[in-house]
Design a protein around this motif. Structure first.
Motif, PDB file in Angstrom:
ATOM      1  N   ALA A   1       0.852  -1.161   0.009  1.00 15.82           N
ATOM      2  CA  ALA A   1      -0.061  -0.030  -0.041  1.00 15.82           C
ATOM      3  C   ALA A   1       0.862   1.059  -0.040  1.00 15.82           C
ATOM      4  N   PHE A   2       2.131   1.330   0.690  1.00 19.91           N
ATOM      5  CA  PHE A   2       2.857   2.194   0.774  1.00 19.91           C
ATOM      6  C   PHE A   2       3.446   2.639  -0.621  1.00 19.91           C
ATOM      7  N   ILE A   3       4.032   1.600  -1.443  1.00 22.43           N
ATOM      8  CA  ILE A   3       4.546   1.839  -2.602  1.00 22.43           C
ATOM      9  C   ILE A   3       3.565   2.158  -3.494  1.00 22.43           C
ATOM     10  N   GLY A   4       2.329   1.636  -3.373  1.00 23.38           N
ATOM     11  CA  GLY A   4       1.121   2.207  -4.153  1.00 23.38           C
ATOM     12  C   GLY A   4       0.930   3.575  -3.902  1.00 23.38           C
ATOM     13  N   THR A   5       0.934   4.151  -3.015  1.00 22.13           N
ATOM     14  CA  THR A   5       0.729   5.711  -2.612  1.00 22.13           C
ATOM     15  C   THR A   5       1.813   6.377  -3.339  1.00 22.13           C
ATOM     16  N   SER A   6       3.025   6.005  -3.221  1.00 18.65           N
ATOM     17  CA  SER A   6       3.915   6.739  -3.394  1.00 18.65           C
ATOM     18  C   SER A   6       4.063   6.953  -4.894  1.00 18.65           C
ATOM     19  N   ILE A   7       3.711   5.724  -5.787  1.00 21.47           N
ATOM     20  CA  ILE A   7       3.584   5.856  -7.295  1.00 21.47           C
ATOM     21  C   ILE A   7       2.604   6.724  -7.430  1.00 21.47           C
ATOM     22  N   THR A   8       1.486   6.787  -6.846  1.00 18.23           N
ATOM     23  CA  THR A   8       0.184   7.566  -7.054  1.00 18.23           C
ATOM     24  C   THR A   8       0.474   8.786  -6.859  1.00 18.23           C
ATOM     25  N   LEU A   9       1.223   9.306  -6.004  1.00 20.19           N
ATOM     26  CA  LEU A   9       1.500  10.865  -5.643  1.00 20.19           C
ATOM     27  C   LEU A   9       2.513  11.120  -6.660  1.00 20.19           C
ATOM     28  N   THR A  10       3.470  10.385  -7.129  1.00 22.47           N
ATOM     29  CA  THR A  10       4.566  10.739  -8.300  1.00 22.47           C
ATOM     30  C   THR A  10       3.584  11.073  -9.376  1.00 22.47           C
ATOM     31  N   VAL A  11       2.578  10.224  -9.851  1.00 25.36           N
ATOM     32  CA  VAL A  11       2.026  10.554 -11.086  1.00 25.36           C
ATOM     33  C   VAL A  11       0.919  11.809 -11.062  1.00 25.36           C
ATOM     34  N   LEU A  12       0.325  11.823  -9.720  1.00 26.36           N
ATOM     35  CA  LEU A  12      -0.455  13.095  -9.603  1.00 26.36           C
ATOM     36  C   LEU A  12       0.562  14.435  -9.863  1.00 26.36           C
ATOM     37  N   SER A  13       1.575  14.403  -9.107  1.00 30.43           N
ATOM     38  CA  SER A  13       2.675  15.258  -9.157  1.00 30.43           C
ATOM     39  C   SER A  13       3.149  15.752 -10.592  1.00 30.43           C
ATOM     40  N   ALA A  14       3.376  14.552 -11.108  1.00 26.13           N
ATOM     41  CA  ALA A  14       3.897  14.888 -12.662  1.00 26.13           C
ATOM     42  C   ALA A  14       2.605  15.601 -13.609  1.00 26.13           C
ATOM     43  N   ARG A  15       1.724  15.156 -13.522  1.00 25.29           N
ATOM     44  CA  ARG A  15       0.431  15.845 -14.211  1.00 25.29           C
ATOM     45  C   ARG A  15       0.361  17.191 -14.002  1.00 25.29           C
ATOM     46  N   ALA A  16       0.512  17.655 -12.599  1.00 25.43           N
ATOM     47  CA  ALA A  16       0.391  19.147 -12.169  1.00 25.43           C
ATOM     48  C   ALA A  16       1.613  19.723 -12.554  1.00 25.43           C
ATOM     49  N   ALA A  17       2.748  19.058 -12.926  1.00 23.60           N
ATOM     50  CA  ALA A  17       3.828  20.087 -12.993  1.00 23.60           C
ATOM     51  C   ALA A  17       3.650  20.548 -14.491  1.00 23.60           C
ATOM     52  N   SER A  18       4.336  21.714 -14.406  1.00 27.59           N
ATOM     53  CA  SER A  18       4.506  22.408 -15.690  1.00 27.59           C
ATOM     54  C   SER A  18       5.777  22.153 -16.332  1.00 27.59           C
ATOM     55  N   THR A  19       6.021  22.570 -17.773  1.00 24.11           N
ATOM     56  CA  THR A  19       7.121  22.434 -18.317  1.00 24.11           C
ATOM     57  C   THR A  19       8.382  23.504 -17.922  1.00 24.11           C
ATOM     58  N   ALA A  20       7.864  24.504 -17.292  1.00 23.20           N
ATOM     59  CA  ALA A  20       8.837  25.413 -16.909  1.00 23.20           C
ATOM     60  C   ALA A  20       9.751  24.995 -15.855  1.00 23.20           C
ATOM     61  N   SER A  21      10.844  25.669 -15.773  1.00 22.24           N
ATOM     62  CA  SER A  21      11.891  25.641 -14.464  1.00 22.24           C
ATOM     63  C   SER A  21      11.234  26.219 -13.393  1.00 22.24           C
ATOM     64  N   VAL A  22      11.840  25.621 -12.398  1.00 25.25           N
ATOM     65  CA  VAL A  22      11.588  26.333 -11.255  1.00 25.25           C
ATOM     66  C   VAL A  22      12.207  27.850 -11.055  1.00 25.25           C
ATOM     67  N   VAL A  23      13.594  27.635 -11.604  1.00 22.13           N
ATOM     68  CA  VAL A  23      14.437  28.983 -11.875  1.00 22.13           C
ATOM     69  C   VAL A  23      13.472  30.160 -12.581  1.00 22.13           C
TER      70      VAL A  23
END
Length: 118
Positions: free
Chosen positions: A61-83
């Motif tokens: 379950a921990f690994i499943g939530t880790s992967i889910t959080l990674t996918v959700l944050s990747a979708r929300a990420a923009s292509t611009a750099s933080v800088v």
């Protein structure tokens, strides 16, 4: 949704830590106690199997939530750099405009300091 999954992820992390600490280690550690020949409901071996299964369930379950959080944050990420998003475009500093101050001209080549008083 991301906050809910993150909360579940943190709870699973704490449960996983707790269940691992409860397991009997080679040296006894924080284990469940003696394996005993008493008439308990669960013997030491059965408790170890149950804890082992719970560890696997929490780990999956921990690994499943880790992967889910990674996918959700990747979708929300923009292509611009933080800088690029941290600071606006730099512009050349503008020098302050000073008023035109004109000093009176000296009448001759004499020094600008007054003569010593006698």
């Amino acid at each position: 949704m991301e906050n809910v999954i993150l909360t579940i992820h943190l709870i699973l992390a704490l449960l996983l830590i707790g269940i691992v600490l409860l397991q009997r280690s080679e040296g006894g550690g924080l284990g469940m106690g003696g394996g005993g020949g008493g008439g308990g409901v669960m013997t030491g071996r059965q408790a170890a199997n149950a804890l082992s299964k719970m560890t696997w369930i929490f780990a999956v379950a921990f690994i499943g939530t880790s992967i889910t959080l990674t996918v959700l944050s990747a979708r929300a990420a923009s292509t611009a750099s933080v800088v690029d998003t941290a600071a606006p475009e730099a512009t050349a500093p503008v020098a302050p405009v000073l008023p035109n101050l004109s000093l009176p001209a000296l009448p001759s080549d004499a020094p600008a300091t007054p003569p010593p008083a006698n």
